[in-house]
Motif scaffolding. Structure first.
Motif, PDB file in Angstrom:
ATOM      1  N   TYR A 251       3.097  14.280   9.960  1.00  0.00           N
ATOM      2  CA  TYR A 251       2.158  13.395   9.237  1.00  0.00           C
ATOM      3  C   TYR A 251       1.706  13.969   7.907  1.00  0.00           C
ATOM      4  CZ  TYR A 251      -1.098  16.216  12.142  1.00  0.00           C
ATOM      5  OH  TYR A 251      -1.749  17.232  12.780  1.00  0.00           O
TER       6      TYR A 251
ATOM      7  N   ASP B 245      -9.141   6.292  18.857  1.00  0.00           N
ATOM      8  CA  ASP B 245      -9.263   6.036  17.418  1.00  0.00           C
ATOM      9  C   ASP B 245      -8.475   4.854  16.842  1.00  0.00           C
ATOM     10  OD1 ASP B 245      -6.934   7.507  17.941  1.00  0.00           O
ATOM     11  OD2 ASP B 245      -7.382   9.153  16.587  1.00  0.00           O
ATOM     12  N   SER B 246      -7.163   4.937  16.880  1.00  0.00           N
ATOM     13  CA  SER B 246      -6.378   3.960  16.112  1.00  0.00           C
ATOM     14  C   SER B 246      -6.314   2.582  16.765  1.00  0.00           C
ATOM     15  CB  SER B 246      -4.974   4.499  15.834  1.00  0.00           C
ATOM     16  OG  SER B 246      -4.443   5.131  16.973  1.00  0.00           O
TER      17      SER B 246
ATOM     18  N   ILE C  51       4.508   5.278  15.659  1.00  0.00           N
ATOM     19  CA  ILE C  51       3.767   5.445  14.398  1.00  0.00           C
ATOM     20  C   ILE C  51       4.536   6.310  13.407  1.00  0.00           C
ATOM     21  CG2 ILE C  51       1.536   5.012  15.490  1.00  0.00           C
ATOM     22  CD1 ILE C  51       0.914   8.031  15.202  1.00  0.00           C
ATOM     23  N   ARG C  52       5.355   7.233  13.910  1.00  0.00           N
ATOM     24  CA  ARG C  52       6.032   8.164  13.008  1.00  0.00           C
ATOM     25  C   ARG C  52       7.424   7.680  12.617  1.00  0.00           C
ATOM     26  NH1 ARG C  52       4.024  13.839  14.048  1.00  0.00           N
ATOM     27  NH2 ARG C  52       2.080  13.605  15.172  1.00  0.00           N
TER      28      ARG C  52
ATOM     29  N   LEU D 120     -10.455  14.083  14.375  1.00  0.00           N
ATOM     30  CA  LEU D 120      -9.727  12.813  14.252  1.00  0.00           C
ATOM     31  C   LEU D 120     -10.661  11.646  13.976  1.00  0.00           C
ATOM     32  CD1 LEU D 120      -6.962  12.914  17.031  1.00  0.00           C
ATOM     33  CD2 LEU D 120      -6.776  13.472  14.635  1.00  0.00           C
TER      34      LEU D 120
ATOM     35  N   THR E  11      -1.710   3.889  10.680  1.00  0.00           N
ATOM     36  CA  THR E  11      -2.468   5.091  11.055  1.00  0.00           C
ATOM     37  C   THR E  11      -1.712   6.354  10.669  1.00  0.00           C
ATOM     38  OG1 THR E  11      -3.745   6.098  12.834  1.00  0.00           O
ATOM     39  CG2 THR E  11      -1.543   5.317  13.422  1.00  0.00           C
ATOM     40  N   GLU E  12      -0.402   6.260  10.475  1.00  0.00           N
ATOM     41  CA  GLU E  12       0.401   7.406  10.054  1.00  0.00           C
ATOM     42  C   GLU E  12       0.610   7.396   8.538  1.00  0.00           C
ATOM     43  OE1 GLU E  12       1.105   9.674  12.206  1.00  0.00           O
ATOM     44  OE2 GLU E  12       2.833  10.817  11.521  1.00  0.00           O
TER      45      GLU E  12
ATOM     46  N   PHE F 136       3.983   5.944  21.668  1.00  0.00           N
ATOM     47  CA  PHE F 136       3.017   5.869  20.568  1.00  0.00           C
ATOM     48  C   PHE F 136       3.448   6.725  19.375  1.00  0.00           C
ATOM     49  CE2 PHE F 136      -0.660   8.310  18.833  1.00  0.00           C
ATOM     50  CZ  PHE F 136      -1.226   7.312  18.049  1.00  0.00           C
ATOM     51  N   GLU F 137       3.726   8.002  19.631  1.00  0.00           N
ATOM     52  CA  GLU F 137       4.076   8.904  18.521  1.00  0.00           C
ATOM     53  C   GLU F 137       5.363   8.448  17.842  1.00  0.00           C
ATOM     54  OE1 GLU F 137       2.122  11.009  17.356  1.00  0.00           O
ATOM     55  OE2 GLU F 137       0.860  11.834  18.944  1.00  0.00           O
TER      56      GLU F 137
ATOM     57  N   ARG G 287      -4.905  18.437   9.113  1.00  0.00           N
ATOM     58  CA  ARG G 287      -5.361  17.076   9.377  1.00  0.00           C
ATOM     59  C   ARG G 287      -5.669  16.265   8.105  1.00  0.00           C
ATOM     60  NH1 ARG G 287      -3.985  15.606  14.485  1.00  0.00           N
ATOM     61  NH2 ARG G 287      -4.710  17.146  15.988  1.00  0.00           N
ATOM     62  N   PRO G 288      -5.323  14.984   8.131  1.00  0.00           N
ATOM     63  CA  PRO G 288      -5.527  14.131   6.963  1.00  0.00           C
ATOM     64  C   PRO G 288      -6.745  13.202   7.020  1.00  0.00           C
ATOM     65  CG  PRO G 288      -4.004  13.073   8.475  1.00  0.00           C
ATOM     66  CD  PRO G 288      -4.450  14.363   9.138  1.00  0.00           C
ATOM     67  N   GLU G 289      -7.492  13.183   8.132  1.00  0.00           N
ATOM     68  CA  GLU G 289      -8.411  12.058   8.374  1.00  0.00           C
ATOM     69  C   GLU G 289      -9.487  11.871   7.318  1.00  0.00           C
ATOM     70  OE1 GLU G 289      -7.102  13.848  10.855  1.00  0.00           O
ATOM     71  OE2 GLU G 289      -6.057  12.220  11.894  1.00  0.00           O
TER      72      GLU G 289
ATOM     73  N   GLU H 131       1.019  11.256   5.354  1.00  0.00           N
ATOM     74  CA  GLU H 131      -0.395  10.919   5.170  1.00  0.00           C
ATOM     75  C   GLU H 131      -0.994  11.575   3.935  1.00  0.00           C
ATOM     76  OE1 GLU H 131      -3.028   9.729   8.198  1.00  0.00           O
ATOM     77  OE2 GLU H 131      -1.740  10.476   9.782  1.00  0.00           O
TER      78      GLU H 131
HETATM   79  C1  DMJ Z   1      -1.532  11.094  12.923  1.00  0.00           C
HETATM   80  O1  DMJ Z   1      -0.370  11.142  13.676  1.00  0.00           O
HETATM   81  C2  DMJ Z   1      -2.172   9.743  12.993  1.00  0.00           C
HETATM   82  O2  DMJ Z   1      -3.130   9.627  11.985  1.00  0.00           O
HETATM   83  C3  DMJ Z   1      -2.801   9.480  14.346  1.00  0.00           C
HETATM   84  O3  DMJ Z   1      -3.432   8.236  14.407  1.00  0.00           O
HETATM   85  C4  DMJ Z   1      -3.807  10.556  14.647  1.00  0.00           C
HETATM   86  N1  DMJ Z   1      -3.303  11.888  14.465  1.00  0.00           N
HETATM   87  C5  DMJ Z   1      -2.419  12.218  13.381  1.00  0.00           C
HETATM   88  C6  DMJ Z   1      -3.057  12.921  12.214  1.00  0.00           C
HETATM   89  O4  DMJ Z   1      -4.046  13.804  12.505  1.00  0.00           O
END
Ligand code: DMJ
Length: 455
Positions: A417, A243-244, A119-120, A304, A445-446, A115-116, A357-359, A421
């Motif tokens: 991120y 979440d994602s 997305i990254r 998150l 999501t990233e 997963f990581e 955190r970017p959420e 992000e």
């Molecule tokens: C990011 O890697 C992504 O947004 C992921 O879905 C959730 N966590 C981090 C940011 O907090």
């Protein structure tokens, strides 16, 4: 404000939204300021941690991710690329692409999270390819996906969580909705760009199979076994580990016109809004509940889950999405920077760290893309200025160890991120970016842009 009671589940009471008179701001100047911060942080990374995964912004050291204890894969470079390009930091973008082409090699004996890494790294390579058209970036993305592919060889189609990039050895079947179902945007884009359907097919199959695991009342829990297909707990959440998945169902519709995923998104969302939506006198929350009964578990909210209001709005539930974002914006106003976990019933921070955190910026940006209301820009401005004040260190931006202390306590870590992000959300919402299509776009999501680059 502290809430000493549960609140009302299901929207029986509509919380009045505060009327916000948004002052006139010089948004262009703020956008230019974000670009200066990005260039400054990048130059620090280049000087002290070039090719390493992450810079330690306080000490100037480095840390590795996604391979624990290395080898490093230049994570920061890959995560930063499309942000640099959108900002017009072209020489820095070019230096990053050159590094990837000359040095990024996935043939390493190291275990990564599917997963990581998707997305990254996969997402970062794809968005950089879409920015500049360089085929070498696409080739790297394909090589990476091929190395992750063995993880999908399970009876359920749910991937194992970890795979060794060189040997293909897999590990850990105890997985979750986010790690099963937040892969299709990147892998589907890889299929679109290469013409090889396998990437889209395996990730779509996993996302669809997960949907069939919903309870009688239409909710998913958060831990599941990829071999047996059995749930390992009963808690439904839109926070960490779930979440994602919801985001990627909507995104599959957005990116690929996948009507089946859109229908699944709407069905799961209807159940979430029916059983998990809580209104309190000062806002709306998505509570954790038992996935088979709908009974409240507790009042804990992962930071998150602050992304969720933006997704709800994208999916059509705009007023509820806005109310959720306003709830988190009030928490931001109280603490300056959001705590990692917050209890909406007690009004307390229950985990006082913040992993940069970017959420909340993500959610407000998504709302702004829909309605262009200046209020959302202001929420993002508060986010940016607070992080500039508290998270900025000698060599970059860092996690916080305690957001409740009167002078917030810094840690020494900059997650990848941050580059992909919030620096992108800040820039796109403040500046008028000519390289971005504000009407038709899709960010993962990233924060990787898979639709909407204007070359
Ligand atoms: C990011 O890697 C992504 O947004 C992921 O879905 C959730 N966590 C981090 C940011 O907090």
């Amino acid at each position: 404000m502290r809430i000493g009671r549960r609140g009302l589940i299901g929207g029986a009471m509509i919380a009045p939204l505060a009327a916000h008179a948004t002052p006139r701001r010089d948004w262009a100047a703020l956008g230019a300021d974000v670009k200066v911060e990005m260039a400054w942080a990048w130059d620090n990374y280049r000087e002290r941690a070039w090719g390493k995964d992450e810079i330690k912004p306080v000490s100037g050291g480095n840390s590795s991710f996604p391979i624990k204890k290395g080898p490093h894969l230049g994570l920061t470079i890959v995560e930063a690329l499309d942000t640099l390009w959108l900002m017009g930091l072209d020489s820095r973008f070019r230096a990053g692409v050159d590094w990837v082409k000359a040095h990024l090699d996935f043939d390493v004996d190291g275990e990564v999270s599917v997963f990581e890494t998707t997305i990254r790294l996969l997402g970062g390579l794809l968005s950089a390819h879409l920015a500049c058209g360089d085929k070498a970036l696409l080739d790297k993305a394909r090589d990476l996906a091929d190395r992750l592919m063995p993880a999908f060889d399970t009876p359920t189609g749910f991937p194992f969580r970890y795979v060794n990039l060189r040997t293909g050895a897999v590990r850990d079947a105890k997985t979750n909705p986010a790690e099963i179902g937040s892969l299709m945007s990147e892998w589907g884009t890889l299929s679109r760009l290469t013409g090889d359907r396998r990437y889209h097919n395996v990730t779509r199959k996993a996302a669809l199979a997960l949907f069939t695991k919903r309870s009688q009342i239409g909710l998913l829990a958060v831990k599941i076994d990829a071999v047996s297909g059995r749930w390992l707990d009963r808690r439904a959440t839109v926070g960490s580990y779930a979440d994602s998945y919801y985001e990627y169902l909507w995104d599959a519709w957005d990116l690929f016109g996948d009507a089946e995923c859109k229908a699944m998104y709407h069905e799961l969302t209807a159940a979430i809004l029916r059983y998990q939506l809580v209104w309190t006198p000062d806002g709306a929350w998505i509570a954790d509940v038992e996935f088979d009964t709908g009974k409240l578990v507790n009042g804990e909210q992962d930071e998150l889950s602050a992304f969720y209001g933006g997704l709800l709005a994208q999916g059509g539930a705009r007023a509820t999405g806005a109310a959720l974002v306003e709830s988190w914006a009030r928490v931001q106003d109280r603490f300056g920077v959001l705590p990692e976990a917050y209890d909406y019933r007690s009004g307390e921070a229950i985990q006082v760290t913040n992993a940069l955190r970017p959420e909340l910026a993500d959610a407000a940006f998504n709302l702004w893309l829909l309605d262009r209301d200046e209020r959302w820009r202001d929420v993002v401005r508060t986010h940016y200025l607070a992080m500039k004040r508290w998270n900025k260190a000698a060599h970059g931006y860092t996690d916080l160890a305690d957001v409740t202390a009167s002078a917030k306590v810094q840690d020494d870590h900059c997650p990848g991120y941050w580059w992909s992000e919030q620096m992108k959300y800040y820039y796109l919402i403040f500046a008028d970016c000519r390289r971005f299509d504000y009407r038709s776009n899709m960010l993962t999501t990233e924060g990787n842009v898979l639709k909407g680059m204007r070359r």
